[in-house]
Design an enzyme around this catalytic site. Structure first.
Site, mmCIF file in Angstrom:
data_model
loop_
_atom_site.group_PDB
_atom_site.id
_atom_site.type_symbol
_atom_site.label_atom_id
_atom_site.label_comp_id
_atom_site.label_asym_id
_atom_site.label_seq_id
_atom_site.Cartn_x
_atom_site.Cartn_y
_atom_site.Cartn_z
ATOM 1 N N MET A 270 -4.113 -35.638 88.846
ATOM 2 C CA MET A 270 -5.173 -35.797 89.836
ATOM 3 C C MET A 270 -6.491 -35.253 89.311
ATOM 4 O O MET A 270 -6.545 -34.149 88.773
ATOM 5 C CB MET A 270 -4.741 -35.068 91.122
ATOM 6 C CG MET A 270 -5.739 -35.179 92.244
ATOM 7 S SD MET A 270 -5.969 -36.911 92.763
ATOM 8 C CE MET A 270 -7.687 -36.859 93.245
ATOM 9 N N HIS A 304 -7.507 -40.306 81.149
ATOM 10 C CA HIS A 304 -7.726 -40.974 82.436
ATOM 11 C C HIS A 304 -8.350 -40.016 83.450
ATOM 12 O O HIS A 304 -9.383 -40.327 84.057
ATOM 13 C CB HIS A 304 -6.389 -41.507 82.953
ATOM 14 C CG HIS A 304 -6.479 -42.185 84.287
ATOM 15 N ND1 HIS A 304 -6.562 -43.546 84.407
ATOM 16 C CD2 HIS A 304 -6.503 -41.689 85.543
ATOM 17 C CE1 HIS A 304 -6.639 -43.862 85.694
ATOM 18 N NE2 HIS A 304 -6.592 -42.749 86.407
ATOM 19 N N GLU A 305 -7.748 -38.866 83.634
ATOM 20 C CA GLU A 305 -8.263 -37.927 84.638
ATOM 21 C C GLU A 305 -9.637 -37.423 84.237
ATOM 22 O O GLU A 305 -10.526 -37.292 85.075
ATOM 23 C CB GLU A 305 -7.298 -36.756 84.853
ATOM 24 C CG GLU A 305 -5.859 -37.134 85.198
ATOM 25 C CD GLU A 305 -5.714 -38.163 86.311
ATOM 26 O OE1 GLU A 305 -6.582 -38.203 87.204
ATOM 27 O OE2 GLU A 305 -4.737 -38.941 86.280
ATOM 28 N N GLU A 327 -10.036 -46.668 90.142
ATOM 29 C CA GLU A 327 -8.786 -46.695 89.370
ATOM 30 C C GLU A 327 -8.754 -47.815 88.324
ATOM 31 O O GLU A 327 -8.408 -47.586 87.171
ATOM 32 C CB GLU A 327 -7.582 -46.771 90.301
ATOM 33 C CG GLU A 327 -7.391 -45.526 91.189
ATOM 34 C CD GLU A 327 -7.298 -44.223 90.404
ATOM 35 O OE1 GLU A 327 -7.109 -44.245 89.171
ATOM 36 O OE2 GLU A 327 -7.428 -43.148 91.046
HETATM 37 N N1 TRP Z 1 -6.081 -40.421 91.624
HETATM 38 C C1 TRP Z 1 -4.940 -40.126 90.820
HETATM 39 C C2 TRP Z 1 -5.100 -40.899 89.521
HETATM 40 O O1 TRP Z 1 -4.775 -42.026 89.414
HETATM 41 C C3 TRP Z 1 -3.614 -40.468 91.383
HETATM 42 C C4 TRP Z 1 -3.224 -40.045 92.752
HETATM 43 C C5 TRP Z 1 -3.474 -40.664 93.903
HETATM 44 C C6 TRP Z 1 -2.350 -39.007 93.107
HETATM 45 N N2 TRP Z 1 -2.808 -40.106 94.934
HETATM 46 C C7 TRP Z 1 -2.102 -39.100 94.469
HETATM 47 C C8 TRP Z 1 -1.745 -38.025 92.369
HETATM 48 C C9 TRP Z 1 -1.219 -38.258 95.119
HETATM 49 C C10 TRP Z 1 -0.865 -37.161 93.028
HETATM 50 C C11 TRP Z 1 -0.600 -37.283 94.377
HETATM 51 O O2 TRP Z 1 -5.682 -40.431 88.617
HETATM 52 ZN ZN ZN Z 2 -6.840 -42.555 88.402
#
Ligand code: TRP
Ligand code: ZN
Length: 877
Positions: A270, A304-305, A327
């Site tokens: 995340m 990515h993050e 995304e």
């Molecule tokens: N935004 C995160 C990513 O793709 C992924 C993500 C969305 C996430 N909802 C989540 C991670 C809930 C953990 C729990 O980079």
């Molecule tokens: Zn993402």
């Protein structure tokens, strides 16, 4: 838990909120069962909103402790607090005021892993998409941008490390037992990017100097003792930071950047501002415990993050319908990063295999939805392969259409125009149109129309005129709630191969816009005429997989073999051999006769031996389509047992024909150097390990795999050998011995035990169900840890065709029971697991009926979560 209320959210209902929270001041007094959260919110009424309009804040399972405005308690008749909402009326006449809200929450009992929870005794948060409302009442929507100041108070013994977003402001002692830290994030952000981590963690540190010369302190926090396992992630982070400056002009903006690895996590990672939280599986690695695939995933997800800092955080989404804005674009960016760091063609082939394995079935089944959906019941269920991977393909097509320079100009304009805003896909597309002066109106349909386009191409060469003529038809099959489809703008990169195997010069073309090696399809049916082609060419179409389509061509076997040998586009060389294998496997599985064309076998052996190709590429050429790939191509009335038998027969035919050649290459790839995770070394291992699968099949003995298992000095070779043993000789003593040795050696390492679960869960055949059911009682398994659930149950359901789709339906029942049990504490992961049912209608009739019954049995359970209910209802259709 949020149960289904039947509520549907619609894109066209978007409305800005009446109020904004411009600054958020949070105080956390951490306690496992009774954490006090005091939120001081600077609230601003929007211009034009009536002064008597109430403030309505989101909550999820909250209990209000106290409420005041501008320091004065709010009387009972002026507010209504329920677990999921707080509505306050009779607000001050002034446009700005301060709201103070106190809530009390229990992190230790939070097993949904959304909001504030504990993992291995450490506090951490997950707020995307709607987790912040489990912490305090808030405008928990991405278009509310707020600066944050966070003060964390905790027991020194329980949580010596206190982290949040932004820059550290101060820290100190409160008394002999308690201490505190204050963090401030100056960049306005939506609540889904909030994060807090507190616990007893080890860490590694480094620095990065940005292109303008600012120094950034980097930290990675892990469980004590695991610090050395984070060094690869740190290296990947620094490479990501440099690459984003060089390729996109994106410089990091805070003075610190921290990453925390946690072992209980619903997804991969995340991108919280300045404080990324990761599933530990995507941080921790050393040669003993991580495979080459693990290293590649760590590199890609760290990137990515990190890349989200600009695409997602500095510029965020107006609403959750725009999820692909951050995304799809960020996946595109991490794909490009990995392609630059490793091998571009190898990366592209892996991307396409992944797209076909995950996104195509989604697009062709009951859960199909556009890259930008128009409606949802539960947003958690839209973190899909369509939004992420197809979303990335759409950005890649913009790059193909505009070319590198104009694409970059469009990105520059996007960053410059929308920094600090919450925007839409329309805003994104407008930047590319304006920067390039080219219309993308028709192209934008890719975002709005679900389904994978079919493109059928027939060609003819008219020797007398020298015209090469293509008849091209495109169509999109109907998807749920969308039966009428329109033709798309499909950019097809192409080449014409002459008799010597080289690309021919192309002169004038009629019937479609053709420029820079790209044919632009725009109509349902088109005739494209290439003039003045000296001899019959072989068409290489959709080079580099320029469009995410299903392409059917009238190429002969000879044409495909020619492309596999000569195409200057390495992606299409792979595609040619892959298509031949798919064709052969469909024929074999439907006829039950296994006499494979020696020319196909010969071509595969040539590619395996071709030293002008890199080993990783040769390994991909040898990786036969999976059982799921074959089932998908067959499309309906699939019998998985017949598919497995055909695939094993082809493997045996190739292995036997090439036993000696493969044996020599296997020996030649053996690495005498100490282990290095770099792409070239990993490529050698991947070639060697795919050859092992053929050699063991050809030998009719597990011997070579046992030997490799015992000699292995790294996890890649060890796990590959164990997998060959278990999958080809599940009952053999050598396999049982290897499985036990592995278990004994790694029983204390949960991430490695996941590999042990995965290898066993994917053993082909009906007997695996009992094995998997038995393993749910293994001490290393746990239904509360998402990684364990995914490794054992998830892999069984989505990666074991003959096991999950057992003819008696017992695999379906097992999955249904697991989903029901899991839904009680973790709806998000339960819903994800239940998507394994999505291709049920493509099975033969007997299996279909059993799958339908299992789905219906989930649907009947009272108080199902909104997450599971939504997936099950849509899957049943
Ligand atoms: N935004 C995160 C990513 O793709 C992924 C993500 C969305 C996430 N909802 C989540 C991670 C809930 C953990 C729990 O980079
Ligand atoms: Zn993402």
């Amino acid at each position: 838990m949020r149960t289904d209320s039947g509520q549907v959210f619609r894109l066209e209902d978007y409305k800005p909120s009446d109020y904004l929270i411009t600054h958020t001041d949070l105080l956390f007094r951490l306690d496992p069962t009774a954490t006090l959260v005091t939120a001081k919110l600077s609230v601003k009424r929007r211009d034009g909103v009536a002064a008597n309009a109430p403030v309505v804040l989101d909550g999820d399972g909250l209990v209000l402790e106290s409420l005041s405005i501008n320091g004065m308690p709010v009387s009972d008749d002026r507010y209504k607090a329920t677990p999921d909402s707080l509505e306050i009326s009779g607000l001050p006449q002034e446009a700005s005021f301060e709201l103070e809200i106190v809530t009390r929450i229990s992190p230790v009992t939070n097993k949904a892993l959304m909001g504030l929870y504990q993992s291995s005794g450490n506090y951490c948060t997950q707020c995307e998409a709607e987790g912040f409302r489990r912490i305090t009442y808030f405008l928990d929507r991405p278009d509310n941008l707020s600066t944050f100041t966070v003060r964390i108070e905790a027991k020194k013994s329980e949580a010596p490390v206190l982290l949040s977003n932004g820059n550290p402001v101060e820290q100190g002692s409160l008394d002999s037992e308690w201490h505190y830290a204050v963090w401030h994030d100056p960049f306005p952000k939506p609540s889904y990017l909030f994060a807090l981590v507190a616990g007893d963690l080890g860490s590694i540190h480094d620095t990065f100097t940005t292109s303008s010369g600012r120094e950034v302190a980097l930290g990675i926090y892990v469980e004590h003792g695991k610090e050395p396992l984070a060094t690869y992630a740190m290296d990947a982070l620094k490479r990501s930071m440099r690459w984003d400056e060089e390729r996109f002009g994106c410089e990091y903006d805070l003075s610190v950047f921290n990453i925390v690895a946690v072992s209980d996590f619903n997804m991969g990672a995340m991108e919280n501002k300045g404080l990324n939280v990761f599933n530990d599986k995507y941080v921790l690695a050393d040669p003993e415990t991580a495979t080459d695939a693990d290293y590649a995933n760590i590199e890609a997800i760290i990137a990515h993050e990190y890349f989200h800092n600009w695409t997602g955080n500095r510029i965020t989404c107006r609403d959750w319908f725009q999820l692909c804005l951050k995304e799809g674009l960020t996946v595109y960016r991490d794909h490009e990063f990995s392609a630059d760091q490793r091998s571009r063609p190898v990366k592209r082939i892996a991307e396409v295999r992944n797209l076909r394995a995950l996104q195509f079935p989604e697009d062709q089944g009951p859960l199909a939805h556009p890259v930008r959906p128009r409606r949802y019941k539960e947003i958690n269920n839209f973190y899909t392969s369509t939004v992420y991977e197809k979303g990335s393909e759409v950005v890649r097509m913009i790059h193909t259409i505009l070319g590198a320079e104009q694409f970059r100009a469009g990105m520059d304009l996007y960053f410059q125009r929308h920094d600090g805003q919450a925007v839409t896909i329309e805003d994104f597309i407008a930047c590319f149109q304006e920067a390039s002066g080219r219309a993308l109106t028709h192209f934008a349909l890719w975002y709005h129309q679900a389904g994978t386009p079919r493109v059928n191409v027939t060609s003819s060469y008219e020797a007398d005129t020298g015209d090469f003529v293509l008849n091209v038809e495109q169509s999109v099959p109907p998807t749920p709630a969308e039966s009428m489809k329109k033709p798309l703008h499909i950019p097809l990169a192409y080449g014409l191969l002459g008799p010597n195997g080289e690309d021919m010069e192309v002169g004038s073309v009629e019937g479609a816009t053709v420029a820079d090696g790209v044919i632009h399809l725009t109509e349902g049916s088109q005739t494209v005429r290439f003039r003045g082609i000296g001899s019959r060419p072989v068409l290489s179409l959709n080079r580099g997989f320029s469009s995410p389509i299903v392409l059917k061509q009238d190429l002969t076997k000879e044409d495909r073999l020619f492309l596999a040998r000569h195409d200057s586009d390495l992606y299409n060389r792979w595609e040619a051999i892959n298509a031949l294998c798919v064709e052969a496997l469909i024929a074999a599985s439907t006829s039950g006769s296994y006499d494979f064309d020696p020319a196909l076998v010969q071509c595969l052996v040539e590619m395996a031996s071709n030293e002008s190709l890199e080993p990783a590429y040769r390994a991909l050429a040898l990786s036969l389509p999976t059982e799921a790939d074959i089932a998908r191509e067959i499309g309906s009335n699939v019998n998985p047992d017949a598919v497995l038998a055909a695939r094993s027969a082809l493997r045996l035919a190739i292995g036997s024909a090439a036993r000696d050649a493969f044996g020599r290459i296997y020996d030649a790839q053996a690495d005498r150097q100490p282990f290095s995770p770099d792409a070239a070394s990993a490529g050698k291992r991947s070639l060697r390990n795919i050859l092992l699968d053929y050699l063991v099949a050809a030998d009719g003995s597990p011997e070579l795999a046992s030997r490799q298992f015992e000699a292995a000095d790294n996890m890649t070779d060890r796990a590959a050998a164990l997998s060959v043993l278990a999958h080809q000789y599940p009952q053999h003593e050598a396999t049982q011995k290897a499985l036990s040795a592995f278990e004994e050696r790694f029983c204390d390492n949960a991430l490695v035990m996941d590999k042990w679960f995965i290898i066993q869960a994917t053993i082909p055949g009906a007997a695996t169900l009992d094995l998997v059911r038995g393993l749910t009682a293994h001490p290393a398994f746990s239904l509360t840890n998402p990684n364990r659930v995914r490794s054992l149950v998830g892999t069984f359901a989505s990666g074991n065709q003959t096991g999950f789709h057992r003819a008696d339906g017992a695999g379906y029942r097992f999955l249904a029971d697991t989903v029901i049990a899991l839904d009680k504490h973790n709806p998000q992961v339960a819903a994800r697991l239940s998507t394994a049912f999505r291709s049920w209608r493509s099975m033969e009739a007997g299996r279909q009926e059993k799958a339908r019954k299992a789905l219906a049995s989930i649907n009947e359970v009272p108080n199902l979560s909104r997450d599971v209910k939504d997936i099950v209802e849509r899957t049943l259709g």
